[in-house]
Design a protein around this motif. Structure first.
Motif, PDB file in Angstrom:
ATOM      1  N   THR A  76       0.790  -1.220   0.076  1.00 46.55           N
ATOM      2  CA  THR A  76      -0.045  -0.052   0.013  1.00 46.55           C
ATOM      3  C   THR A  76       0.807   1.202   0.124  1.00 46.55           C
ATOM      4  O   THR A  76       1.987   1.116   0.262  1.00 46.55           O
ATOM      5  N   ALA A  77       0.098   2.356  -0.172  1.00 46.69           N
ATOM      6  CA  ALA A  77       0.994   3.588  -0.305  1.00 46.69           C
ATOM      7  C   ALA A  77       1.586   3.896   1.214  1.00 46.69           C
ATOM      8  O   ALA A  77       2.488   4.471   1.378  1.00 46.69           O
ATOM      9  N   VAL A  78       0.585   3.711   2.238  1.00 47.54           N
ATOM     10  CA  VAL A  78       1.155   3.793   3.619  1.00 47.54           C
ATOM     11  C   VAL A  78       2.294   2.718   3.956  1.00 47.54           C
ATOM     12  O   VAL A  78       3.371   3.089   4.561  1.00 47.54           O
ATOM     13  N   ASP A  79       2.438   1.574   3.444  1.00 49.99           N
ATOM     14  CA  ASP A  79       3.674   0.818   3.575  1.00 49.99           C
ATOM     15  C   ASP A  79       4.657   1.396   2.916  1.00 49.99           C
ATOM     16  O   ASP A  79       5.605   1.351   3.608  1.00 49.99           O
ATOM     17  N   LEU A  80       4.581   1.892   1.937  1.00 51.84           N
ATOM     18  CA  LEU A  80       5.729   2.505   1.089  1.00 51.84           C
ATOM     19  C   LEU A  80       6.157   3.563   1.834  1.00 51.84           C
ATOM     20  O   LEU A  80       7.478   3.667   2.036  1.00 51.84           O
ATOM     21  N   ALA A  81       5.499   4.596   2.343  1.00 51.63           N
ATOM     22  CA  ALA A  81       5.688   5.636   3.352  1.00 51.63           C
ATOM     23  C   ALA A  81       6.595   5.005   4.507  1.00 51.63           C
ATOM     24  O   ALA A  81       7.861   5.467   4.985  1.00 51.63           O
ATOM     25  N   ASP A  82       6.137   3.884   5.170  1.00 48.98           N
ATOM     26  CA  ASP A  82       6.735   3.293   6.169  1.00 48.98           C
ATOM     27  C   ASP A  82       8.267   2.788   5.874  1.00 48.98           C
ATOM     28  O   ASP A  82       9.149   2.997   6.696  1.00 48.98           O
ATOM     29  N   LEU A  83       8.356   2.303   4.550  1.00 51.19           N
ATOM     30  CA  LEU A  83       9.655   1.802   4.056  1.00 51.19           C
ATOM     31  C   LEU A  83      10.472   2.736   3.925  1.00 51.19           C
ATOM     32  O   LEU A  83      11.551   2.827   4.474  1.00 51.19           O
ATOM     33  N   LEU A  84       9.987   3.871   3.233  1.00 49.34           N
ATOM     34  CA  LEU A  84      10.926   5.189   3.156  1.00 49.34           C
ATOM     35  C   LEU A  84      11.407   5.581   4.337  1.00 49.34           C
ATOM     36  O   LEU A  84      12.776   5.809   4.594  1.00 49.34           O
ATOM     37  N   GLU A  85      10.702   5.849   5.269  1.00 50.16           N
ATOM     38  CA  GLU A  85      11.135   6.418   6.649  1.00 50.16           C
ATOM     39  C   GLU A  85      11.917   5.348   7.360  1.00 50.16           C
ATOM     40  O   GLU A  85      12.970   5.751   7.937  1.00 50.16           O
ATOM     41  N   ASP A  86      11.698   4.059   7.263  1.00 53.87           N
ATOM     42  CA  ASP A  86      12.529   3.506   7.987  1.00 53.87           C
ATOM     43  C   ASP A  86      13.876   3.135   7.341  1.00 53.87           C
ATOM     44  O   ASP A  86      15.024   3.401   8.055  1.00 53.87           O
ATOM     45  N   TRP A  87      14.054   3.146   6.126  1.00 57.35           N
ATOM     46  CA  TRP A  87      15.381   3.263   5.415  1.00 57.35           C
ATOM     47  C   TRP A  87      15.985   4.649   5.728  1.00 57.35           C
ATOM     48  O   TRP A  87      17.347   4.614   6.120  1.00 57.35           O
ATOM     49  N   PHE A  88      15.493   5.653   5.636  1.00 57.82           N
ATOM     50  CA  PHE A  88      16.109   6.851   5.998  1.00 57.82           C
ATOM     51  C   PHE A  88      16.586   7.019   7.398  1.00 57.82           C
ATOM     52  O   PHE A  88      17.785   7.430   7.615  1.00 57.82           O
ATOM     53  N   ASP A  89      15.652   6.688   8.255  1.00 53.47           N
ATOM     54  CA  ASP A  89      15.999   6.915   9.892  1.00 53.47           C
ATOM     55  C   ASP A  89      17.227   5.743  10.045  1.00 53.47           C
ATOM     56  O   ASP A  89      18.041   6.197  10.953  1.00 53.47           O
ATOM     57  N   ALA A  90      17.342   4.659   9.175  1.00 52.40           N
ATOM     58  CA  ALA A  90      18.367   3.869   9.482  1.00 52.40           C
ATOM     59  C   ALA A  90      19.839   4.500   9.036  1.00 52.40           C
ATOM     60  O   ALA A  90      20.770   3.698   9.106  1.00 52.40           O
ATOM     61  N   GLY A  91      19.710   5.343   8.420  1.00 48.44           N
ATOM     62  CA  GLY A  91      20.798   5.748   7.637  1.00 48.44           C
ATOM     63  C   GLY A  91      21.226   5.158   6.238  1.00 48.44           C
ATOM     64  O   GLY A  91      22.313   5.069   5.948  1.00 48.44           O
ATOM     65  N   ALA A  92      20.320   4.519   5.582  1.00 44.35           N
ATOM     66  CA  ALA A  92      20.285   3.564   4.504  1.00 44.35           C
ATOM     67  C   ALA A  92      20.366   4.328   3.095  1.00 44.35           C
ATOM     68  O   ALA A  92      20.841   4.074   2.348  1.00 44.35           O
ATOM     69  N   ALA A  93      19.592   5.498   3.507  1.00 45.85           N
ATOM     70  CA  ALA A  93      19.692   6.460   1.975  1.00 45.85           C
ATOM     71  C   ALA A  93      19.643   7.694   2.628  1.00 45.85           C
ATOM     72  O   ALA A  93      18.839   8.200   3.617  1.00 45.85           O
ATOM     73  N   ASP A  94      19.785   8.850   1.619  1.00 50.74           N
ATOM     74  CA  ASP A  94      19.560  10.045   1.859  1.00 50.74           C
ATOM     75  C   ASP A  94      18.127  10.430   1.115  1.00 50.74           C
ATOM     76  O   ASP A  94      17.814  11.561   1.198  1.00 50.74           O
ATOM     77  N   GLY A  95      17.851   9.422   0.329  1.00 49.02           N
ATOM     78  CA  GLY A  95      16.501   9.546  -0.566  1.00 49.02           C
ATOM     79  C   GLY A  95      16.348   8.604  -1.536  1.00 49.02           C
ATOM     80  O   GLY A  95      17.154   7.600  -1.444  1.00 49.02           O
ATOM     81  N   PHE A  96      15.232   8.521  -2.197  1.00 52.11           N
ATOM     82  CA  PHE A  96      15.147   7.444  -3.022  1.00 52.11           C
ATOM     83  C   PHE A  96      14.632   7.912  -4.518  1.00 52.11           C
ATOM     84  O   PHE A  96      14.170   9.042  -4.684  1.00 52.11           O
ATOM     85  N   THR A  97      15.004   7.177  -5.570  1.00 47.75           N
ATOM     86  CA  THR A  97      14.621   7.172  -7.015  1.00 47.75           C
ATOM     87  C   THR A  97      13.419   6.239  -7.164  1.00 47.75           C
ATOM     88  O   THR A  97      13.661   5.212  -7.056  1.00 47.75           O
ATOM     89  N   LEU A  98      12.233   6.977  -6.930  1.00 49.00           N
ATOM     90  CA  LEU A  98      11.072   6.036  -7.099  1.00 49.00           C
ATOM     91  C   LEU A  98      10.757   5.695  -8.545  1.00 49.00           C
ATOM     92  O   LEU A  98      10.616   6.716  -9.428  1.00 49.00           O
ATOM     93  N   ARG A  99      10.484   4.601  -9.008  1.00 45.22           N
ATOM     94  CA  ARG A  99      10.245   4.056 -10.221  1.00 45.22           C
ATOM     95  C   ARG A  99       8.808   3.515 -10.336  1.00 45.22           C
ATOM     96  O   ARG A  99       8.740   2.191  -9.629  1.00 45.22           O
ATOM     97  N   PRO A 100       7.818   4.118 -10.382  1.00 41.22           N
ATOM     98  CA  PRO A 100       6.421   3.496 -10.464  1.00 41.22           C
ATOM     99  C   PRO A 100       6.290   2.422 -11.710  1.00 41.22           C
ATOM    100  O   PRO A 100       6.798   2.686 -12.756  1.00 41.22           O
ATOM    101  N   ALA A 101       5.986   1.104 -11.331  1.00 40.15           N
ATOM    102  CA  ALA A 101       5.725   0.228 -12.036  1.00 40.15           C
ATOM    103  C   ALA A 101       4.783   0.400 -13.238  1.00 40.15           C
ATOM    104  O   ALA A 101       4.825   0.390 -14.561  1.00 40.15           O
ATOM    105  N   SER A 102       3.813   1.240 -12.806  1.00 38.08           N
ATOM    106  CA  SER A 102       2.715   1.851 -13.859  1.00 38.08           C
ATOM    107  C   SER A 102       2.702   3.324 -13.528  1.00 38.08           C
ATOM    108  O   SER A 102       2.295   3.734 -12.277  1.00 38.08           O
ATOM    109  N   LEU A 103       2.975   4.227 -14.422  1.00 41.01           N
ATOM    110  CA  LEU A 103       2.663   5.558 -14.187  1.00 41.01           C
ATOM    111  C   LEU A 103       1.241   5.861 -13.692  1.00 41.01           C
ATOM    112  O   LEU A 103       1.263   6.802 -12.886  1.00 41.01           O
TER     113      LEU A 103
END
Length: 150
Positions: A76-103
């Protein structure tokens, strides 16, 4: 720098290495941004997202034509937000290049579902700080090599 990693700890190790290389080269490691490549398949619920991925795989062959090596989010969209926050908070990324499977489907879900959650959590901007990507990423403008030659 855009990197591919499917595990948070691997991404954090890559980010740490990139920052160490920048530091060793005499550059400010905070002036380097590491963006994790992330393919998204977003649905109203996890089941519908998985069904869309299954359809993409059926139509596009193995892996649905999705890039190999990239982190893939199916949920879900909320799951995606949780994933982004988790990786950012863990210092795994400064950001993300999001590539939607379907625009049409996934981009709408990101803009209408994920971004508002991230904004409400205070981790995504409400406005843009300038007019360039450099401004948006908070990166300093490098000195002109031509100005030094004059």
């Amino acid at each position: 720098m855009r990197v591919q990693a499917t595990q948070r700890d691997d991404a954090r190790a890559i980010r740490d290495e990139v920052r160490d290389i920048a530091r060793d080269a005499g550059r400010d490691p905070d002036a380097v941004r590491v963006l994790v490549d992330l393919v998204t398949v977003v649905g109203q619920d996890r089941r519908s997202a998985q069904e869309r991925l299954d359809l993409l795989e059926e139509l596009g062959g193995e892996n649905g034509g999705l890039p190999e090596g990239a982190l893939t989010h199916v949920g879900t969209a909320v799951d995606l937000a949780d994933l982004l926050e988790d990786w950012f908070d863990a210092g795994a990324a400064d950001g993300f290049t999001l590539r939607p499977a379907s625009l049409d489907t996934d981009l709408r879900a990101i803009v209408g579902g994920t971004v508002p959650v991230l904004q409400a959590d205070g981790v995504f901007r409400q406005t843009y700080p300038g007019t360039t990507l450099r401004d948006t990423l908070g990166l300093p403008r490098p000195a002109s090599r031509y100005a030094a030659a004059q």
